[in-house]
Design an enzyme around this catalytic site. Structure first.
Site, mmCIF file in Angstrom:
data_model
loop_
_atom_site.group_PDB
_atom_site.id
_atom_site.type_symbol
_atom_site.label_atom_id
_atom_site.label_comp_id
_atom_site.label_asym_id
_atom_site.label_seq_id
_atom_site.Cartn_x
_atom_site.Cartn_y
_atom_site.Cartn_z
ATOM 1 N N SER A 70 3.358 -1.951 -3.482
ATOM 2 C CA SER A 70 4.101 -1.828 -2.200
ATOM 3 C C SER A 70 5.707 -2.388 -2.824
ATOM 4 O O SER A 70 5.947 -3.143 -3.454
ATOM 5 C CB SER A 70 3.797 -3.072 -1.464
ATOM 6 N N GLY A 71 6.658 -1.293 -2.426
ATOM 7 C CA GLY A 71 8.071 -1.715 -2.908
ATOM 8 C C GLY A 71 8.535 -3.215 -2.248
ATOM 9 O O GLY A 71 9.085 -4.192 -2.948
ATOM 10 N N LEU A 72 8.190 -3.526 -1.167
ATOM 11 C CA LEU A 72 8.252 -4.690 -0.448
ATOM 12 C C LEU A 72 7.551 -5.767 -1.158
ATOM 13 O O LEU A 72 8.532 -6.842 -1.796
ATOM 14 C CB LEU A 72 7.881 -4.945 0.887
ATOM 15 N N ASP A 82 14.000 -6.046 -0.458
ATOM 16 C CA ASP A 82 13.225 -4.722 -0.649
ATOM 17 C C ASP A 82 14.281 -3.642 -0.394
ATOM 18 O O ASP A 82 14.653 -3.112 0.512
ATOM 19 C CB ASP A 82 12.221 -4.503 0.471
ATOM 20 N N ASP A 109 4.614 2.905 -3.834
ATOM 21 C CA ASP A 109 5.583 3.115 -2.991
ATOM 22 C C ASP A 109 6.926 3.468 -3.832
ATOM 23 O O ASP A 109 7.805 2.558 -4.385
ATOM 24 C CB ASP A 109 6.023 1.851 -2.084
ATOM 25 N N ASP A 111 9.812 4.389 -2.514
ATOM 26 C CA ASP A 111 10.912 4.390 -1.729
ATOM 27 C C ASP A 111 11.544 5.559 -1.758
ATOM 28 O O ASP A 111 10.918 6.741 -1.468
ATOM 29 C CB ASP A 111 11.927 3.387 -2.470
ATOM 30 N N GLU A 138 9.998 8.460 0.854
ATOM 31 C CA GLU A 138 10.398 8.294 2.140
ATOM 32 C C GLU A 138 11.861 9.022 2.292
ATOM 33 O O GLU A 138 12.617 9.079 1.500
ATOM 34 C CB GLU A 138 10.629 6.926 2.755
ATOM 35 N N LYS A 144 17.607 2.028 -0.401
ATOM 36 C CA LYS A 144 16.874 1.776 0.963
ATOM 37 C C LYS A 144 16.773 0.448 1.463
ATOM 38 O O LYS A 144 17.306 -0.596 0.854
ATOM 39 C CB LYS A 144 15.555 2.324 0.859
ATOM 40 N N ASN A 146 14.347 -1.937 4.188
ATOM 41 C CA ASN A 146 13.132 -2.086 4.698
ATOM 42 C C ASN A 146 12.942 -1.597 6.058
ATOM 43 O O ASN A 146 13.930 -1.837 6.892
ATOM 44 C CB ASN A 146 12.297 -3.365 4.513
ATOM 45 N N SER A 147 11.660 -0.855 6.480
ATOM 46 C CA SER A 147 11.708 -0.342 7.919
ATOM 47 C C SER A 147 11.980 -1.423 8.698
ATOM 48 O O SER A 147 12.282 -0.762 9.958
ATOM 49 C CB SER A 147 10.418 0.553 7.712
ATOM 50 N N ARG A 182 6.784 10.551 3.371
ATOM 51 C CA ARG A 182 6.764 9.726 4.477
ATOM 52 C C ARG A 182 7.997 10.018 5.227
ATOM 53 O O ARG A 182 9.099 10.103 4.622
ATOM 54 C CB ARG A 182 6.905 8.275 3.811
ATOM 55 N N HIS A 213 5.096 6.607 9.703
ATOM 56 C CA HIS A 213 5.338 4.952 9.933
ATOM 57 C C HIS A 213 6.092 4.783 11.276
ATOM 58 O O HIS A 213 6.603 5.753 11.790
ATOM 59 C CB HIS A 213 6.364 4.579 8.847
HETATM 60 C C1 SPV Z 1 6.218 -1.381 1.708
HETATM 61 O O1 SPV Z 1 5.057 -2.091 1.554
HETATM 62 O O2 SPV Z 1 6.874 -1.508 0.748
HETATM 63 C C2 SPV Z 1 6.216 -0.368 2.511
HETATM 64 C C3 SPV Z 1 5.695 -0.633 3.974
HETATM 65 O O3 SPV Z 1 7.078 0.491 2.532
HETATM 66 S S1 SPV Z 1 6.748 -1.242 4.878
HETATM 67 O O4 SPV Z 1 7.093 -2.741 4.363
HETATM 68 O O5 SPV Z 1 5.920 -1.144 6.092
HETATM 69 O O6 SPV Z 1 7.869 -0.281 5.121
HETATM 70 MG MG MG Z 2 8.392 0.076 0.969
#
Ligand code: SPV
Ligand code: MG
Length: 557
Positions: A70-72, A82, A109, A111, A138, A144, A146-147, A182, A213
């Site tokens: 995971s990027g986060l 993130d 991930d 990004d 994505e 980026k 975070n979503s 994504r 997502h």
């Molecule tokens: C991550 O885990 O970094 C993701 C999922 O991209 S989210 O945090 O839901 O965007």
């Molecule tokens: Mg991410």
């Protein structure tokens, strides 16, 4: 949404699915292929978040078939946001720790792909070279966000993003490398129609799967999307916000894979907070020790036993030899344990450990007892005989029973010896060899020497006789022509000898003698069953049991 392939007729059959051959075990497949299969074949797959080598290992041990890097959570575990604050090569380094730690495949991930099509090309090549099985990119802009932060984040132009997907597919170093596209259309409030249009464009551009997502608290829009997508290609979802939806709904909807995106990091944050607060509050470890993973668990997770195997294969013999120092008794040198007395700037036990190191013996176990808090020499593994007051040396040795494997030297903790004595003992032939001073020293107090050695024949006077006698017994009352000298408290056991030693300890335990036996009794009993050789020399050692001994020791070094 024209000219699309028709949806699969049956809900149980994925139209993109390949069939696994029954005779092909998954382990024989590359990680690339295993991830591809996880995303394209029924049943529903689960990818667990990991952010470093250790969390990757924990997820693998839990049984997950693949990992979500995971990027986060990789960013957060580095203390970063993130927001692409970690460079992609820094992420690549983390990924390498993960792929080294596990054999399950990793979907990273990626990004936005860290820029345009050109950044994506190099990223995908490097991922493939390092064994990362797939990437998810994505349709957002670099850098980026975070979503789950803010509303209406800008999205990439569809054609430009399709270029990134095509660049990714053209750069993969393995045919089975997976590119997941994504779309953030739902997250950014662009609506279902745009989400479907974008997904279709990315599918046509060559994406192996679509990650749709959502940040809604129910799976309603995800399930609508999957229904309208009608299994054109594998769908991946991340139910972080709609976590209460039963997983069965995703199976029924034909979702290919679920990503549990951040739960190992979040659980470790909670656990670390509790531990930190407890220790801060208590100024003690007592409350936390039993509730947290043991140090042994860390050794197991990082496969220390594999290193021990490798050491046996690759290191010279003495580097595999272990010393076990019996340092449980108090002695008669004052309040401190005798092994800790200072001899010209270094403790007795430190000097002993240095002597072992000088002969190549670097694995040292110390059995402590009296005043154990003071006995913690750097680099030594510690065992405790908490019953030191009413047990003997053999009971202390039994505390380190688990270490009686391979070649072992057992030493009293109160002796000092010149290095050549240990080197000679290590080189001496035999499965059990004891170090014997031919000049038996008699105690000034009662005129007796402990640990006198009787051989099976008189010691050879002949300079050329290189076959020393075998041990018959050790005791205070040995005399006459069989007297070979005095055992100094050093004995070497080969792997075979260590096995005999364990067997003898087992017998003593069965006979209820383990608590009272001393080393002379143990060696005498061993000698009755197996050859115990003598390594004989003259002088150049001493034991430190009393204050006069200590004075002598200070002159010795
Ligand atoms: C991550 O885990 O970094 C993701 C999922 O991209 S989210 O945090 O839901 O965007
Ligand atoms: Mg991410």
């Amino acid at each position: 949404m024209k000219n699309l392939p028709s949806p699969a007729a049956s809900l149980d059959v994925q139209p993109w699915a390949s069939t696994r051959r029954a005779d092909q075990p998954p382990q024989a497949e590359s990680g690339f292929l295993r991830l591809r299969r996880a995303l394209t074949e029924t049943p529903l797959s689960f990818l667990m978040e990991a952010h470093n080598g250790l969390s990757a290992k924990i997820a693998e041990e839990a049984g997950f078939e693949a990992l979500w890097a995971s990027g986060l959570t990789i960013s957060a575990s580095l203390g970063l946001r993130d927001s692409n604050e970690a460079s992609w090569t820094q992420v690549l380094d983390v990924l390498e720790y993960m792929t080294d730690a596990v054999s399950i495949p990793v979907l990273v991930d990626g990004d936005t792909g860290y820029g345009n099509f050109n950044s994506v090309r190099r990223l995908v090549r490097k991922l493939g070279e390092r064994g990362v099985a797939g990437v998810c990119i994505e349709d957002k802009l670099f850098p980026k966000t975070n979503s789950f932060i803010g509303e209406g984040q800008p999205l990439a132009d569809v054609d430009e993003f399709c270029g990134r997907i095509r660049a990714a597919k053209d750069s993969q170093v393995d045919d089975a490398f997976t590119v997941v596209a994504r779309t953030e259309a739902l997250i950014s409030g662009r609506g279902m129609a745009e989400a479907l249009t974008r997904a279709e464009a990315y599918h046509q551009a060559g994406a192996d799967a679509i990650l749709i997502h959502s940040k809604q608290s129910t799976a309603a829009e995800i399930l609508e999307f999957t229904e309208r997508w009608a299994r054109r290609s594998p769908i991946v979802i991340v139910p972080t916000m709609y976590y209460a939806t039963p997983t069965e709904s995703y199976r029924r909807a034909g979702v290919a894979a679920v990503i549990w995106a951040n739960h190992l990091l979040r659980s470790s944050i909670s656990a670390m907070r509790v531990t930190a607060a407890r220790i801060r509050e208590d100024e003690s470890l007592i409350e936390v020790e039993g509730r947290i993973a043991s140090v042994k668990d860390i050794f197991r997770l990082t496969a220390n036993d594999e290193l021990e195997d490798a050491e046996r294969r690759y290191l010279p013999a003495t580097a595999q030899t272990r010393a076990i120092i019996l340092a449980a008794s108090q002695g008669d040198v004052g309040e401190q344990p005798k092994c800790m007395v200072d001899i010209r700037g270094r403790s007795l036990i430190r000097r002993q450990i240095e002597s072992f190191a000088a002969s190549g013996v670097r694995q040292v176990s110390v059995v402590r007892g009296y005043g154990k808090a003071a006995v913690a020499p750097v680099g030594a593994e510690l065992f405790d005989n908490d019953r030191f007051a009413d047990t003997g040396e053999v009971y202390s040795l039994a505390a380190a029973y688990s270490r009686l494997q391979g070649e072992v030297v057992v030493a009293y903790g109160d002796i000092l010896f010149r290095n050549y004595i240990l080197s000679g003992l290590l080189a001496a032939p035999g499965d059990v060899v004891i170090a014997v001073d031919s000049l038996a020293r008699f105690d000034a107090g009662d005129g007796r020497a402990r640990d006198l050695v009787a051989g099976d024949r008189p010691p050879a006077a002949d300079y050329l006789d290189e076959t020393p006698p075998d041990l018959v017994r050790i005791g205070p009352d040995v005399a006459g022509e069989r007297l070979a000298g005095q055992w100094i408290g050093l004995a070497r056991f080969s792997a075979q000898g260590a096995e005999w030693l364990r067997e003898e300890l087992d017998r003593l335990r069965t006979e209820d003698l383990l608590e009272t036996a001393d080393m002379p009794l143990l060696l005498t009993r061993l000698a009755a069953r197996h050859p115990v050789k003598l390594h004989v020399f003259s002088g150049h050692w001493l034991d430190v049991n009393t204050v006069p001994d200590l004075a002598e020791a200070r002159n010795f070094t």
